[in-house]
Scaffold this motif. Structure first.
Motif, PDB file in Angstrom:
ATOM      1  N   ALA A  54      73.214  20.601 123.209  1.00  0.00           N
ATOM      2  CA  ALA A  54      74.176  19.673 123.903  1.00  0.00           C
ATOM      3  C   ALA A  54      74.228  18.381 123.117  1.00  0.00           C
ATOM      4  CB  ALA A  54      73.562  19.249 125.488  1.00  0.00           C
ATOM      5  N   HIS A  55      73.491  18.224 121.954  1.00  0.00           N
ATOM      6  CA  HIS A  55      73.540  17.307 121.157  1.00  0.00           C
ATOM      7  C   HIS A  55      73.889  17.541 119.643  1.00  0.00           C
ATOM      8  CE1 HIS A  55      72.351  14.099 124.125  1.00  0.00           C
ATOM      9  NE2 HIS A  55      71.717  15.325 124.645  1.00  0.00           N
ATOM     10  N   LEU A  56      74.427  18.864 119.587  1.00  0.00           N
ATOM     11  CA  LEU A  56      74.795  19.314 118.038  1.00  0.00           C
ATOM     12  C   LEU A  56      76.134  19.524 118.114  1.00  0.00           C
ATOM     13  CD1 LEU A  56      72.348  22.105 117.520  1.00  0.00           C
ATOM     14  CD2 LEU A  56      72.050  20.022 116.441  1.00  0.00           C
ATOM     15  N   PRO A  57      76.770  19.161 117.039  1.00  0.00           N
ATOM     16  CA  PRO A  57      78.364  19.075 116.930  1.00  0.00           C
ATOM     17  C   PRO A  57      78.618  20.440 117.599  1.00  0.00           C
ATOM     18  CG  PRO A  57      77.267  18.576 114.757  1.00  0.00           C
ATOM     19  CD  PRO A  57      76.242  18.964 115.724  1.00  0.00           C
ATOM     20  N   THR A  58      80.091  20.640 117.944  1.00  0.00           N
ATOM     21  CA  THR A  58      80.520  21.895 118.871  1.00  0.00           C
ATOM     22  C   THR A  58      80.661  22.815 118.098  1.00  0.00           C
ATOM     23  OG1 THR A  58      81.787  20.141 120.285  1.00  0.00           O
ATOM     24  CG2 THR A  58      82.106  22.408 120.389  1.00  0.00           C
ATOM     25  N   LYS A  98      74.697  16.738 128.500  1.00  0.00           N
ATOM     26  CA  LYS A  98      74.614  15.499 127.468  1.00  0.00           C
ATOM     27  C   LYS A  98      74.972  14.462 128.224  1.00  0.00           C
ATOM     28  CE  LYS A  98      76.679  13.756 123.094  1.00  0.00           C
ATOM     29  NZ  LYS A  98      77.592  14.084 122.049  1.00  0.00           N
ATOM     30  N   GLN A  99      75.816  14.382 129.341  1.00  0.00           N
ATOM     31  CA  GLN A  99      76.119  13.284 130.141  1.00  0.00           C
ATOM     32  C   GLN A  99      75.086  12.840 131.031  1.00  0.00           C
ATOM     33  OE1 GLN A  99      79.619  14.812 132.241  1.00  0.00           O
ATOM     34  NE2 GLN A  99      81.194  13.781 130.934  1.00  0.00           N
ATOM     35  N   LYS A 100      74.228  14.054 131.597  1.00  0.00           N
ATOM     36  CA  LYS A 100      73.085  13.678 132.429  1.00  0.00           C
ATOM     37  C   LYS A 100      71.831  13.312 131.756  1.00  0.00           C
ATOM     38  CE  LYS A 100      73.538  17.848 134.439  1.00  0.00           C
ATOM     39  NZ  LYS A 100      73.444  18.893 135.239  1.00  0.00           N
ATOM     40  N   VAL A 111      61.402  13.221 132.942  1.00  0.00           N
ATOM     41  CA  VAL A 111      61.519  14.133 131.810  1.00  0.00           C
ATOM     42  C   VAL A 111      62.224  13.405 130.682  1.00  0.00           C
ATOM     43  CG1 VAL A 111      61.754  16.222 130.766  1.00  0.00           C
ATOM     44  CG2 VAL A 111      61.060  16.295 133.340  1.00  0.00           C
ATOM     45  N   PRO A 112      63.393  12.889 131.028  1.00  0.00           N
ATOM     46  CA  PRO A 112      64.234  12.254 129.848  1.00  0.00           C
ATOM     47  C   PRO A 112      63.384  10.946 129.370  1.00  0.00           C
ATOM     48  CG  PRO A 112      65.692  13.034 131.579  1.00  0.00           C
ATOM     49  CD  PRO A 112      64.646  13.309 132.159  1.00  0.00           C
ATOM     50  N   GLU A 113      62.701  10.482 130.393  1.00  0.00           N
ATOM     51  CA  GLU A 113      62.035   9.105 130.047  1.00  0.00           C
ATOM     52  C   GLU A 113      60.846   9.395 128.996  1.00  0.00           C
ATOM     53  OE1 GLU A 113      58.735   6.484 132.032  1.00  0.00           O
ATOM     54  OE2 GLU A 113      59.779   7.273 133.653  1.00  0.00           O
ATOM     55  N   ILE A 114      60.019  10.525 129.363  1.00  0.00           N
ATOM     56  CA  ILE A 114      59.026  11.113 128.511  1.00  0.00           C
ATOM     57  C   ILE A 114      59.827  11.248 127.014  1.00  0.00           C
ATOM     58  CG2 ILE A 114      57.467  12.906 127.923  1.00  0.00           C
ATOM     59  CD1 ILE A 114      56.255  11.216 129.949  1.00  0.00           C
ATOM     60  N   ASN A 162      70.408   2.049 125.165  1.00  0.00           N
ATOM     61  CA  ASN A 162      70.798   1.974 126.518  1.00  0.00           C
ATOM     62  C   ASN A 162      72.154   2.599 126.643  1.00  0.00           C
ATOM     63  OD1 ASN A 162      68.532   0.675 127.429  1.00  0.00           O
ATOM     64  ND2 ASN A 162      69.663  -1.394 126.991  1.00  0.00           N
ATOM     65  N   GLN A 163      72.123   3.805 125.919  1.00  0.00           N
ATOM     66  CA  GLN A 163      73.368   4.521 126.138  1.00  0.00           C
ATOM     67  C   GLN A 163      73.131   6.226 126.032  1.00  0.00           C
ATOM     68  OE1 GLN A 163      75.225   2.929 122.682  1.00  0.00           O
ATOM     69  NE2 GLN A 163      74.711   5.155 121.429  1.00  0.00           N
TER      70      GLN A 163
END
Length: 267
Positions: A155-159, A193-195, A247-250, A264-265
């Protein structure tokens, strides 16, 4: 020399170090640098003391003076030190306390994976207290399209990179829940990516549900992911609701240990 004088000397030395660190902190926050007067006014010490401290820091390369403006800014010594620190960072070691924290909280299997050549590689696995039979083990590779860790990274790699990986590796069906349609999968990645987290709803192994979040390095590149895996009957909708924050916090805390600054984004 009396012990009283030694104590005073030691206190003065500590005070000088403390002031030097305050000055460094102050200068680091101002892109164009600061002059002696500005520094003296902001930390309330006289100009001659500020100048003396700055001269020492310049001598050691921690601070530089701009020849045109006369302002002081951070020196390249910090870059040299930070690059050595970054080289010495061991992802597995840095992540271990956070993975243990998750294991203690959930009693489920915790995975840490890294991204490598279109696949994920398990570099740590904590078993939890509950019995769970899974194919994963440290050193083993897994596909990205049907694992929560794989999706979290993709989700965080270029398409273009994602499409290249999917074309090269294919999207074989591991269970009847595996997403094998490329367009549907790319849409799912936008949601991931959004979540800030990804799910594997029995897409890799029957009876097993996983939730994962991405880990970033100091260059803001996605390099790894952390996940919790458990039997689907325990990983209910309500439980996933609770874990989707945790999980995202960790993952963010591990990323911070790698030098990633969170703005903060959605990263």
């Amino acid at each position: 020399m009396s012990s009283g004088v030694k104590v005073v000397e030691r206190e003065n030395m500590v005070k000088s170090v403390s002031r030097a660190l305050d000055i460094i902190q102050l200068i680091s926050m101002k892109k164009g640098g600061l002059g002696v007067t500005e520094i003296a006014n902001q930390i309330d010490i006289n100009k001659s003391s500020v100048y003396r401290i700055l001269s020492t820091l310049v001598q050691y390369g921690f601070i530089e003076q701009d020849e045109i403006t006369g302002r002081y800014k951070l020196g390249y010594k910090f870059l040299e030190i930070s690059s050595k620190l970054l080289e010495s960072i061991d992802l597995r070691e840095e992540a271990k306390p956070f993975l243990q924290e998750l294991e203690e909280e959930t009693n489920e299997v915790i995975h840490l994976v890294v991204y490598d050549q279109g696949e994920v590689v398990y570099i740590e696995k904590l078993e939890g207290n509950e019995v769970l039979r899974m194919h994963s083990k440290v050193g083993k590779r897994a596909p990205m399209h049907c694992t929560s860790v794989g999706k979290a990274i993709l989700a965080h790699l270029p398409t273009n990179d994602v499409i290249e990986i999917l074309d090269r590796k294919g999207m074989p069906m591991h269970t009847d829940q595996t997403i094998t349609d490329k367009n549907r999968f790319l849409k799912e990645l936008i949601g991931v990516k959004q979540k800030g987290y990804a799910l594997d709803l029995e897409e890799n192994e029957y009876g097993i549900t996983c939730i994962a979040a991405p880990i970033f390095d100091h260059l803001e590149k996605v390099v790894a992911a952390v996940s919790i895996s458990g039997p689907t009957m325990r990983m209910s909708g309500q439980r996933l609701e609770e874990l989707k924050e945790r999980v995202p916090e960790i993952a963010k805390r591990i990323s911070a240990r790698l030098g990633h600054v969170h703005h903060n984004q959605i990263t």
